[in-house]
Design a protein around this motif. Structure first.
Motif, PDB file in Angstrom:
ATOM      1  N   LYS A 123       0.830  -1.198   0.000  1.00  0.00           N
ATOM      2  CA  LYS A 123       0.000   0.000   0.000  1.00  0.00           C
ATOM      3  C   LYS A 123       0.872   1.258   0.000  1.00  0.00           C
ATOM      4  CE  LYS A 123      -4.383  -1.477   0.493  1.00  0.00           C
ATOM      5  NZ  LYS A 123      -4.209  -2.923   0.494  1.00  0.00           N
ATOM      6  N   ASN A 124       0.390   2.269  -0.702  1.00  0.00           N
ATOM      7  CA  ASN A 124       0.932   3.612  -0.551  1.00  0.00           C
ATOM      8  C   ASN A 124       0.044   4.353   0.449  1.00  0.00           C
ATOM      9  OD1 ASN A 124       2.928   3.175  -2.476  1.00  0.00           O
ATOM     10  ND2 ASN A 124       1.678   3.974  -4.152  1.00  0.00           N
ATOM     11  N   VAL A 125       0.643   4.962   1.433  1.00  0.00           N
ATOM     12  CA  VAL A 125      -0.124   5.682   2.457  1.00  0.00           C
ATOM     13  C   VAL A 125      -0.019   7.183   2.185  1.00  0.00           C
ATOM     14  CG1 VAL A 125      -0.384   6.143   4.921  1.00  0.00           C
ATOM     15  CG2 VAL A 125       0.336   3.869   4.146  1.00  0.00           C
ATOM     16  N   TYR A 126      -1.169   7.851   2.156  1.00  0.00           N
ATOM     17  CA  TYR A 126      -1.176   9.292   1.943  1.00  0.00           C
ATOM     18  C   TYR A 126      -2.207   9.939   2.875  1.00  0.00           C
ATOM     19  CZ  TYR A 126      -5.332   8.447  -1.004  1.00  0.00           C
ATOM     20  OH  TYR A 126      -6.556   8.084  -1.474  1.00  0.00           O
ATOM     21  N   VAL A 127      -2.153  11.237   2.978  1.00  0.00           N
ATOM     22  CA  VAL A 127      -3.098  11.968   3.817  1.00  0.00           C
ATOM     23  C   VAL A 127      -3.874  12.970   2.971  1.00  0.00           C
ATOM     24  CG1 VAL A 127      -1.820  11.741   5.972  1.00  0.00           C
ATOM     25  CG2 VAL A 127      -1.330  13.667   4.441  1.00  0.00           C
ATOM     26  N   ASN A 128      -5.115  13.235   3.408  1.00  0.00           N
ATOM     27  CA  ASN A 128      -5.938  14.313   2.876  1.00  0.00           C
ATOM     28  C   ASN A 128      -6.125  15.310   4.013  1.00  0.00           C
ATOM     29  OD1 ASN A 128      -7.884  16.051   1.955  1.00  0.00           O
ATOM     30  ND2 ASN A 128      -9.282  14.468   1.223  1.00  0.00           N
ATOM     31  N   PRO A 129      -5.283  16.330   4.082  1.00  0.00           N
ATOM     32  CA  PRO A 129      -5.343  17.272   5.206  1.00  0.00           C
ATOM     33  C   PRO A 129      -6.712  17.930   5.379  1.00  0.00           C
ATOM     34  CG  PRO A 129      -3.304  17.566   3.978  1.00  0.00           C
ATOM     35  CD  PRO A 129      -4.160  16.638   3.171  1.00  0.00           C
ATOM     36  N   GLN A 130      -7.489  18.041   4.293  1.00  0.00           N
ATOM     37  CA  GLN A 130      -8.796  18.675   4.395  1.00  0.00           C
ATOM     38  C   GLN A 130      -9.765  17.865   5.256  1.00  0.00           C
ATOM     39  OE1 GLN A 130      -9.288  21.664   3.106  1.00  0.00           O
ATOM     40  NE2 GLN A 130      -7.221  21.690   2.246  1.00  0.00           N
ATOM     41  N   LEU A 131      -9.515  16.564   5.368  1.00  0.00           N
ATOM     42  CA  LEU A 131     -10.418  15.700   6.123  1.00  0.00           C
ATOM     43  C   LEU A 131      -9.963  15.454   7.562  1.00  0.00           C
ATOM     44  CD1 LEU A 131     -11.230  12.962   3.437  1.00  0.00           C
ATOM     45  CD2 LEU A 131     -12.533  15.022   4.005  1.00  0.00           C
ATOM     46  N   ILE A 132      -8.743  15.860   7.870  1.00  0.00           N
ATOM     47  CA  ILE A 132      -8.230  15.627   9.225  1.00  0.00           C
ATOM     48  C   ILE A 132      -8.682  16.770  10.134  1.00  0.00           C
ATOM     49  CG2 ILE A 132      -6.168  15.369  10.656  1.00  0.00           C
ATOM     50  CD1 ILE A 132      -4.765  14.152   8.281  1.00  0.00           C
ATOM     51  N   GLU A 133      -9.554  16.466  11.061  1.00  0.00           N
ATOM     52  CA  GLU A 133     -10.076  17.476  11.976  1.00  0.00           C
ATOM     53  C   GLU A 133      -8.990  17.898  12.960  1.00  0.00           C
ATOM     54  OE1 GLU A 133     -13.464  15.823  13.841  1.00  0.00           O
ATOM     55  OE2 GLU A 133     -14.613  15.580  11.979  1.00  0.00           O
ATOM     56  N   LYS A 134      -9.118  19.124  13.467  1.00  0.00           N
ATOM     57  CA  LYS A 134      -8.119  19.652  14.397  1.00  0.00           C
ATOM     58  C   LYS A 134      -7.960  18.777  15.635  1.00  0.00           C
ATOM     59  CE  LYS A 134      -8.310  24.543  13.112  1.00  0.00           C
ATOM     60  NZ  LYS A 134      -8.549  25.921  13.598  1.00  0.00           N
ATOM     61  N   LYS A 135      -9.079  18.267  16.116  1.00  0.00           N
ATOM     62  CA  LYS A 135      -9.007  17.441  17.327  1.00  0.00           C
ATOM     63  C   LYS A 135      -8.369  16.069  17.040  1.00  0.00           C
ATOM     64  CE  LYS A 135     -13.784  15.805  16.735  1.00  0.00           C
ATOM     65  NZ  LYS A 135     -15.124  15.729  17.360  1.00  0.00           N
ATOM     66  N   GLN A 136      -8.275  15.681  15.755  1.00  0.00           N
ATOM     67  CA  GLN A 136      -7.670  14.404  15.370  1.00  0.00           C
ATOM     68  C   GLN A 136      -6.224  14.560  14.919  1.00  0.00           C
ATOM     69  OE1 GLN A 136      -9.177  11.684  16.282  1.00  0.00           O
ATOM     70  NE2 GLN A 136     -10.306  10.909  14.496  1.00  0.00           N
ATOM     71  N   ARG A 137      -5.745  15.812  14.833  1.00  0.00           N
ATOM     72  CA  ARG A 137      -4.422  16.072  14.256  1.00  0.00           C
ATOM     73  C   ARG A 137      -3.310  15.342  15.001  1.00  0.00           C
ATOM     74  NH1 ARG A 137      -0.128  19.517  14.722  1.00  0.00           N
ATOM     75  NH2 ARG A 137       0.785  20.271  12.754  1.00  0.00           N
ATOM     76  N   LYS A 138      -3.269  15.474  16.296  1.00  0.00           N
ATOM     77  CA  LYS A 138      -2.196  14.839  17.073  1.00  0.00           C
ATOM     78  C   LYS A 138      -2.283  13.316  16.987  1.00  0.00           C
ATOM     79  CE  LYS A 138      -1.365  18.525  20.445  1.00  0.00           C
ATOM     80  NZ  LYS A 138      -1.338  18.878  21.912  1.00  0.00           N
ATOM     81  N   LYS A 139      -3.491  12.797  16.996  1.00  0.00           N
ATOM     82  CA  LYS A 139      -3.681  11.349  16.906  1.00  0.00           C
ATOM     83  C   LYS A 139      -3.177  10.821  15.556  1.00  0.00           C
ATOM     84  CE  LYS A 139      -7.231   7.739  17.130  1.00  0.00           C
ATOM     85  NZ  LYS A 139      -8.693   7.476  17.284  1.00  0.00           N
ATOM     86  N   ALA A 140      -3.469  11.570  14.484  1.00  0.00           N
ATOM     87  CA  ALA A 140      -3.037  11.158  13.153  1.00  0.00           C
ATOM     88  C   ALA A 140      -1.515  11.159  13.050  1.00  0.00           C
ATOM     89  CB  ALA A 140      -3.643  12.081  12.101  1.00  0.00           C
ATOM     90  N   ILE A 141      -0.881  12.205  13.545  1.00  0.00           N
ATOM     91  CA  ILE A 141       0.578  12.306  13.494  1.00  0.00           C
ATOM     92  C   ILE A 141       1.222  11.164  14.276  1.00  0.00           C
ATOM     93  CG2 ILE A 141       2.558  13.694  14.221  1.00  0.00           C
ATOM     94  CD1 ILE A 141       0.860  16.185  13.630  1.00  0.00           C
ATOM     95  N   LYS A 142       0.716  10.920  15.470  1.00  0.00           N
ATOM     96  CA  LYS A 142       1.277   9.857  16.312  1.00  0.00           C
ATOM     97  C   LYS A 142       1.158   8.489  15.644  1.00  0.00           C
ATOM     98  CE  LYS A 142       0.883   7.725  20.895  1.00  0.00           C
ATOM     99  NZ  LYS A 142       0.145   7.711  22.179  1.00  0.00           N
ATOM    100  N   ALA A 143       0.023   8.212  15.037  1.00  0.00           N
ATOM    101  CA  ALA A 143      -0.181   6.918  14.386  1.00  0.00           C
ATOM    102  C   ALA A 143       0.776   6.730  13.219  1.00  0.00           C
ATOM    103  CB  ALA A 143      -1.632   6.808  13.919  1.00  0.00           C
ATOM    104  N   LEU A 144       0.942   7.742  12.395  1.00  0.00           N
ATOM    105  CA  LEU A 144       1.816   7.648  11.225  1.00  0.00           C
ATOM    106  C   LEU A 144       3.272   7.476  11.640  1.00  0.00           C
ATOM    107  CD1 LEU A 144       0.142  10.415   9.034  1.00  0.00           C
ATOM    108  CD2 LEU A 144       0.144   7.954   8.583  1.00  0.00           C
ATOM    109  N   VAL A 145       3.671   8.183  12.664  1.00  0.00           N
ATOM    110  CA  VAL A 145       5.056   8.079  13.139  1.00  0.00           C
ATOM    111  C   VAL A 145       5.330   6.691  13.711  1.00  0.00           C
ATOM    112  CG1 VAL A 145       6.680   8.904  14.886  1.00  0.00           C
ATOM    113  CG2 VAL A 145       5.325  10.552  13.544  1.00  0.00           C
TER     114      VAL A 145
END
Length: 633
Positions: free
Chosen positions: A150-172
């Protein structure tokens, strides 16, 4: 109409009203003739309403004409110079024509283009990568294959502010990427940004289960190598787009690649997929499988033996090639140092090279085999032809001696010269062949300086003087393998003529594709007669049985071979380096019916050819039984 006492005519009330109305109508138009008539009726001292005093500043006299002016909003439609109604109708007509033309452009003339542009704004197309064909060795061992990922990518328009830290932590945590890198991606004003490509399915699944809106996945393919770094320089590498960039992956990229498919889906303005929206899938067509002449087991033995000797004798690098001289099939090929295709960050550009094909060097005494062949074929010599060989021979400005440093002359046969690897003796042989025949029959007939036809990218053609460039030292130096630079695979091809009864074959990796045997016979060329080839092969057998190649003996087999210890030229200056050689050995088994030929080179070492001969024996002890070659002794 009435008259006053002075005889002046005046208007009665009714006439005055009509006159006022009439004057009101024409006063706005400013008609000069009408105004003059009114003046006459009213008397010399009276002026028509709205008329300007000619004595006033900027005024006109009664004889001057005024510009006609039209009040478009309040004018009399029946009497205005340009009908407002006509003007409006003309404007509406032009607007209608423009709209009609625009509709025709949208619906008829450029309908396809506008439809494509509209689709492009709302449709997202993903590439469905075709699986590259699998690469097998001659025994069916998988050397390279493709797996889904799989290629993993992000759509920043769909990432809510309250989910931002959670998304970053998961990807890292899952992908092992840097936090700052991910943070910058998520802050971009875009709907698509790759985080990491070619992620293993297992890792992608872990990330997908976290169900974080805005982290998305697309199908991809990546290359895997089940045997690790084995034959990595031969196989080469592919980039993240599955395009071969080196080795056989590049050579046969068109065959292996196949045809990519596509997946088109409809997105909303925020980049999210529309449920029940447009969906179109074009399946990928996988690439073609190929089978090489390589034997994975022999390849592994060769790589291990080469690495050991390079480290032990302190060589700069080394190379090995094993082939079947009767067909040209390459059974193993490697260089050391090498690289791991799963850790390209640690690989140097030099380590990616298959030096047997890409490098050139002075071949040294192995080259004497071809000088002997030309002397027998074209000058009437035999292995028993005798020469009176001095201790020292002048070659240009240099004095040439033998490796044994003898200080006396000897009578030697051509066979003895081969056995001892006599430099002074072969200077005499070269002189007897002569410069013209040397250029034609040693250089030309054996294909030095020309492409071998090998199916591998990056082949070097060597550095060889043209006949008209020979100087006083050229012929003598080339007679014992110096003053010319060739690629090792040219030596392999040339030696195939000696082993294969005078017929030179094309070295090649590819054996079959799509199940069909590949025909390489077009490259076969007769160089010398069968009798000449047999004579040289027999002299080379003497080299291994009794001469400088004794350490290459393999129990139970006849071995023909030739050693070489060429001085390394100093870069950027004349002369040669001290204790810095290209040490080599080339041999084939058996003398009368060869099916395996091996060439070993060790570059930049103080050791002589006796460092290369044991490597030959080690490899052949594995290769001969594996190839079904029966003992001859």
């Amino acid at each position: 109409m009435s008259s006053d006492r002075n005889g002046n005519r005046g208007f009665d009330r009714r006439e005055g009203a009509r006159g006022d109305a009439r004057r009101g109508r024409y006063a706005g138009r400013g008609d000069a003739s009408t105004r003059a008539g009114s003046d006459r009726r009213a008397g010399a001292d009276r002026m028509a309403p709205g008329a300007r005093d000619p004595r006033s500043r900027g005024g006109r006299t009664s004889g001057e004409r005024r510009r006609v002016q039209t009040d478009w909003l309040h004018s009399d439609l029946a009497n205005e110079p340009i009908s407002r109604h006509g003007f409006l109708m003309a404007g509406l007509g032009l607007a209608g024509l423009a709209i009609t033309a625009r509709l025709a452009d949208f619906q008829l003339v450029n309908a396809d283009r506008y439809q494509a542009e509209a689709d492009a704004r709302r449709l997202t197309s993903q590439v469905l990568y075709a699986k590259r064909g699998t690469i097998y060795d001659r025994n069916g061992t998988v050397l390279a294959s493709s797996v889904e990922c799989k290629n993993v990518y992000v759509n920043p328009q769909l990432i809510e502010k309250k989910q931002r830290k959670k998304a970053i932590k998961a990807l890292v945590e899952v992908l092992g990427v840097e936090e700052d890198f991910v943070s910058d991606l998520i802050d971009q004003d875009t709907t698509f940004a790759y985080v990491k490509r070619q992620v293993d399915e297992a890792d992608a699944e872990i990330l997908e289960k976290k169900n974080i809106t805005g982290i998305e996945f697309e199908p991809a393919i990546k290359r895997v190598y089940p045997n690790g770094a084995l034959a990595s320089q031969v196989l080469g590498i592919v980039n993240v787009d599955n395009v071969g960039v080196s080795g056989l992956e590049k050579q046969y990229d068109e065959i292996l690649t196949g045809v990519n498919g596509s997946l088109a889906r409809e997105r909303a303005l925020d980049g999210s997929f529309i449920a029940g929206g447009a969906y179109k899938k074009v399946p990928a067509q996988d690439g073609m499988d190929i089978v090489l002449g390589l034997d994975a087991n022999i390849q592994r033995v060769a790589e291990d033996a080469l690495a050991e000797v390079v480290e032990r004798v302190g060589a700069k690098n080394g190379s090995v090639m094993v082939s079947d001289p009767t067909t040209g099939e390459i059974i193993c090929c490697c260089s050391y140092p090498t690289f791991d295709p799963t850790d390209l960050a640690s690989a140097s550009n030099a380590d990616l090279n298959l030096r047997m094909v890409t490098d050139v060097y002075e071949p040294g005494s192995v080259f004497k085999s071809f000088v002997a062949a030309a002397a027998i074929e074209h000058e009437g010599m035999t292995p028993d032809t005798e020469f009176s060989v001095p201790a020292v021979v002048q070659v240009g400005d240099d004095q040439v001696r033998d490796a044994d440093k003898r200080d006396y002359g000897m009578t030697m046969t051509l066979r003895e010269m081969m056995r001892r690897s006599s430099n002074t003796g072969f200077v005499l042989v070269g002189q007897q062949v002569g410069a013209d025949d040397f250029d034609a029959h040693v250089i030309g007939d054996f294909g030095f300086g020309a492409s071998t036809g090998i199916d591998f990218p990056g082949e070097s053609l060597g550095i060889i003087k043209d006949r008209d460039e020979y100087d006083g030292a050229t012929l003598g130096s080339m007679s014992f393998g110096q003053a010319l630079a060739v690629e090792p695979v040219q030596m392999v091809r040339a030696m195939s003529a000696i082993a294969n009864k005078g017929v030179m074959t094309t070295p090649h990796f590819l054996k079959t594709r799509a199940g069909q045997e590949v025909d390489w016979t077009d490259g076969e060329t007769r160089v010398v007669s069968e009798e000449t080839a047999r004579a040289v092969a027999d002299m080379m057998r003497t080299v291994v049985d009794e001469g400088t190649g004794k350490l290459a003996q393999v129990v139970g087999y006849e071995v023909s071979g030739k050693t070489g210890t060429a001085e390394r030229a100093a870069e950027g200056q004349n002369g040669y380096l001290e204790d810095n050689y290209m040490s080599s050995f080339m041999g084939f088994v058996s003398t009368s019916d060869p099916r395996a030929m091996c060439y070993i080179t060790l570059d930049g070492t103080a050791a002589g050819s006796d460092a290369a001969t044991p490597v030959f024996r080690t490899i052949m002890e594995t290769a001969l039984p594996a190839l079904g070659i029966k003992p001859t002794r």
